[in-house]
Design an enzyme around this catalytic site. Sequence first.
Site, PDB file in Angstrom:
ATOM      1  N   LYS A 171       0.828  -1.208   0.000  1.00 11.45           N
ATOM      2  CA  LYS A 171       0.000   0.000   0.000  1.00 11.45           C
ATOM      3  C   LYS A 171       0.865   1.262   0.000  1.00 11.45           C
ATOM      4  CE  LYS A 171      -3.803   2.261  -0.157  1.00 11.45           C
ATOM      5  NZ  LYS A 171      -4.012   3.274   0.788  1.00 11.45           N
ATOM      6  N   LYS A 240       1.138  12.067   4.952  1.00  8.87           N
ATOM      7  CA  LYS A 240       1.494  11.026   5.917  1.00  8.87           C
ATOM      8  C   LYS A 240       1.965   9.767   5.206  1.00  8.87           C
ATOM      9  CE  LYS A 240      -1.462   8.242   7.211  1.00  8.87           C
ATOM     10  NZ  LYS A 240      -1.925   6.871   6.846  1.00  8.87           N
TER      11      LYS A 240
END
Length: 291
Positions: A171, A240
């Site tokens: 991911k 992030k």
Amino acid sequence: MKNIGVIGLGNMGRGMAISLKRGGFHVIGTDASSKTRDAMVGEGIEVRTSIAEVVAASDMVILSLPTAAIVAEVVEGPGGLIANAKKGVLVVDTSTSHPDTTRRLARLLEAAGMQMMDAPVSGGPKGAINGTMAMVIGASNEDLARAMPVLEAMSAKRVHVGGVGAGHVAKIANNLFTASHLIVAAEVTRMAAKAGVPTEALLQGINAGSGRSFVTEHSFPTWVMNGKFDSGFTMKLMRKDVRLSQELIGALALDLPLSAKVAELWALSSESIADDEDFNRIVELGTRTPA
């Protein structure tokens, strides 16, 4: 696997809970925000105020949380999963987190009689509520088999990439690609426009050739060219995720200069594009005056 807990009922968690309810599961959810919990009233979800209540009523617990630190707090913090351990419960982390954090938490949960797998998702809030998300999964074959009926109710595509933590590696790689593609697509369309080729025509050409990507085929027409910028995923969250990529690259002692430049540009974007703006706004980097 009939009673499914969902911890984190934000944009993604809410959609997943509703998809699971539609799939015939009994869903028990909670969120740190009382406002978010209240918003679930009328959705057919059994909302609770504590993690303890969710664990006690669940066969599987799904985490949908914004950061690795919050995942760790929910798992090992006071009042968290380990403090309220229920043997045999499978914990599925759909957040985008750090693989080392995931592996460490998996060991702690196993010692408490629970199992953990990571299944971070793509597809945004729309994919979550429609059950059309894609998942990259890190799990043992046994845990994946147990979880599959639940995952099928939430997603359209599932790719098993390895053991626990592997899903989060995949991911992070996926989001680094997307973060890079948005910046390159913005620069390429600007270049072509100044050379007299309209963006719509350019993208038709690119999408017929080898340069196409999700960004050129979907992101630009859906969120950028029409000025909507309403994907449901924020600049703060993508910043992030890009930072996570740099932490992973650093931990692996790799020198990846293009990835480093992408991370630098995303960090720089905080001067002109606010955290709560849609992440596709990165295409405006260099065209805005810093705040």
